[in-house]
Design a protein around this motif. Structure first.
Motif, mmCIF file in Angstrom:
data_model
loop_
_atom_site.group_PDB
_atom_site.id
_atom_site.type_symbol
_atom_site.label_atom_id
_atom_site.label_comp_id
_atom_site.label_asym_id
_atom_site.label_seq_id
_atom_site.Cartn_x
_atom_site.Cartn_y
_atom_site.Cartn_z
ATOM 1 N N PRO A 162 0.836 -1.100 -0.337
ATOM 2 C CA PRO A 162 0.112 0.120 0.020
ATOM 3 C C PRO A 162 0.823 1.401 0.003
ATOM 4 N N GLN A 163 2.148 1.325 0.405
ATOM 5 C CA GLN A 163 2.964 2.371 0.541
ATOM 6 C C GLN A 163 3.596 2.911 -1.026
ATOM 7 N N ILE A 164 3.506 1.798 -1.939
ATOM 8 C CA ILE A 164 3.907 2.174 -3.116
ATOM 9 C C ILE A 164 2.822 1.981 -4.372
ATOM 10 N N SER A 165 2.605 3.007 -5.238
ATOM 11 C CA SER A 165 1.727 2.972 -6.176
ATOM 12 C C SER A 165 2.035 2.152 -7.301
ATOM 13 N N ALA A 166 1.262 1.987 -8.279
ATOM 14 C CA ALA A 166 1.611 1.186 -9.601
ATOM 15 C C ALA A 166 2.449 2.102 -10.420
ATOM 16 N N GLU A 167 2.072 3.326 -10.299
ATOM 17 C CA GLU A 167 2.862 4.148 -11.317
ATOM 18 C C GLU A 167 4.230 4.035 -10.868
ATOM 19 N N THR A 168 4.685 4.209 -9.506
ATOM 20 C CA THR A 168 6.165 4.306 -8.882
ATOM 21 C C THR A 168 6.659 2.923 -9.387
ATOM 22 N N ARG A 169 6.195 1.795 -9.007
ATOM 23 C CA ARG A 169 6.686 0.544 -9.123
ATOM 24 C C ARG A 169 7.410 0.496 -10.715
ATOM 25 N N LEU A 170 6.614 1.299 -11.764
ATOM 26 C CA LEU A 170 7.207 1.253 -13.035
ATOM 27 C C LEU A 170 8.613 1.929 -12.972
ATOM 28 N N PHE A 171 8.775 2.955 -12.276
ATOM 29 C CA PHE A 171 9.934 3.747 -12.120
ATOM 30 C C PHE A 171 11.058 2.678 -11.343
ATOM 31 N N LEU A 172 10.507 2.280 -10.233
ATOM 32 C CA LEU A 172 11.463 1.267 -9.483
ATOM 33 C C LEU A 172 12.124 0.255 -10.566
ATOM 34 N N ARG A 173 11.313 -0.162 -11.576
ATOM 35 C CA ARG A 173 11.491 -1.283 -12.367
ATOM 36 C C ARG A 173 12.817 -0.837 -13.211
ATOM 37 N N ASP A 174 12.790 0.555 -13.439
ATOM 38 C CA ASP A 174 14.043 0.819 -14.275
ATOM 39 C C ASP A 174 15.151 1.067 -13.298
#
Length: 354
Positions: free
Chosen positions: A244-256
């Motif tokens: 819940p602390q990390i949004s789906a959009e931010t997970r895309l950036f974390l993938r980078d």
């Protein structure tokens, strides 16, 4: 003096879980607390001297980035932990600067450990510093061992009002992780330049100093691998697990960031393999040099063995040796010895031993 790979934990032996004991290098400077509080329209950047004053940022409607330089003061960590409801084990891990990069999920925040690497231009080595991140709903806490970091770019983006000001705390945490990982590339570029110089020195004229440099950089690569390799698991967990602390959009950036980490690991492994090969080349070079020396000495000894035999024969003090009475005996023996030596040299040349 070589740095210790494993830090001493003598003070922690036998202590109860959650005991706040600092493990690591202590700084003579006091703890420095800096708070950047912002939203889409406003930003404040302040220094705070009392940790108790940070508690008001816990439930604010804006995003608060609270950075603490100097984790050696346990009372500061304890007061901040109480203000933000941190678990005693989390505060214990913050004070233990020998942690492995990891991520732990709690009820209302995430705890992330990562290693920040800085390059010493004079000693050509890395300075490893543990950074602990607490990602909450309205705040991000970052704990550093010393002053000075790689986050100035993030601060500049916050001051200029870019996209980061319109995002939440998870994007801020991503920006901090991305800044640390991107700095790994700068570090590896500098190490790559030093390894190339070392390789040229190894080919041209290897010396015992060259061997010392090879061992130095092998140790640096070992420390780099220890700091970077577990980060792959951390970022993989942040990108794949629902939190819940990390949004789906931010997970895309974390993938980078995860992709960058894989690239860093590959580069570290390449440098380690290159240094291992350089060590083999150095040992082979020293062995070949020793073989050349032994070959020269063996040839010299082989030439003088028959000459020594001839000199020994005519050095015997027997009474009846007809050659001793010949007028040309002395030059004849010298010519014989010269011919034997020349013949051996021709033989060695034909065998390509010279």
């Amino acid at each position: 003096m070589a740095r210790k790979i494993i830090k001493k934990r003598g003070k922690k032996v036998g202590a109860a879980p959650g005991t706040l004991v600092h493990i690591g290098e202590k700084s003579s400077m006091g703890a420095n607390i800096r708070v950047i509080d912002y939203d889409q329209e406003h930003l404040t950047d302040t220094r705070i001297h009392a940790p108790d004053m940070c508690g008001s940022y816990r439930d604010s409607h804006s995003v608060s980035w609270i950075n603490i330089d100097g984790v050696h003061q346990t009372e500061v960590i304890e007061n901040l932990g109480k203000s933000f409801g941190l678990h005693p084990l989390v505060m214990e891990d913050i004070l233990n600067t020998d942690q492995r990069p990891k991520v732990e999920s709690y009820e209302d925040y995430l705890y992330i450990v990562i290693k920040m690497l800085l390059y010493d231009e004079v000693r050509h080595e890395t300075r490893t510093e543990q950074v602990s991140l607490i990602l909450g709903r309205h705040f991000v806490l970052s704990f550093q061992e010393f002053s000075g970091d790689v986050f100035e770019g993030v601060r500049e983006r916050l001051r200029s009002g870019r996209r980061i000001r319109f995002m939440g705390t998870d994007y801020l945490a991503y920006a901090l992780l991305d800044a640390i990982v991107d700095h790994y590339f700068i570090l590896l570029e500098k190490f790559g330049d030093q390894v190339e110089i070392l390789e040229e020195e190894l080919i041209a004229d290897p010396t015992p100093a060259t061997l010392a440099k090879i061992h130095h950089f092998k140790r640096e690569m070992l420390l780099l691998r220890k700091a970077v390799w577990p980060l792959r698991e951390v970022l993989s967990s942040l990108t794949r697990e629902e939190n819940p602390q990390i949004s789906a959009e931010t997970r895309l950036f974390l993938r980078d960031v995860y992709d960058h980490t894989i690239h860093v690991i590959d580069t570290v492994e390449t440098l380690r393999d290159l240094l291992a090969g350089m060590l083999d080349i150095y040992l082979s070079s020293i062995s070949n040099r020793m073989n050349e020396i032994m070959k020269v000495l063996t040839i010299m000894a082989t030439i003088f063995i028959p000459l020594t035999f001839i000199a020994g024969v005519y050095g015997m003090n027997f009474e009846h040796m007809p050659e001793l009475a010949w007028p040309w005996a002395y030059p004849a023996v010298l010519l014989l010895m010269l011919g034997v030596a020349g013949g051996l040299l021709v033989f060695f040349r034909r065998k390509n031993w010279l």
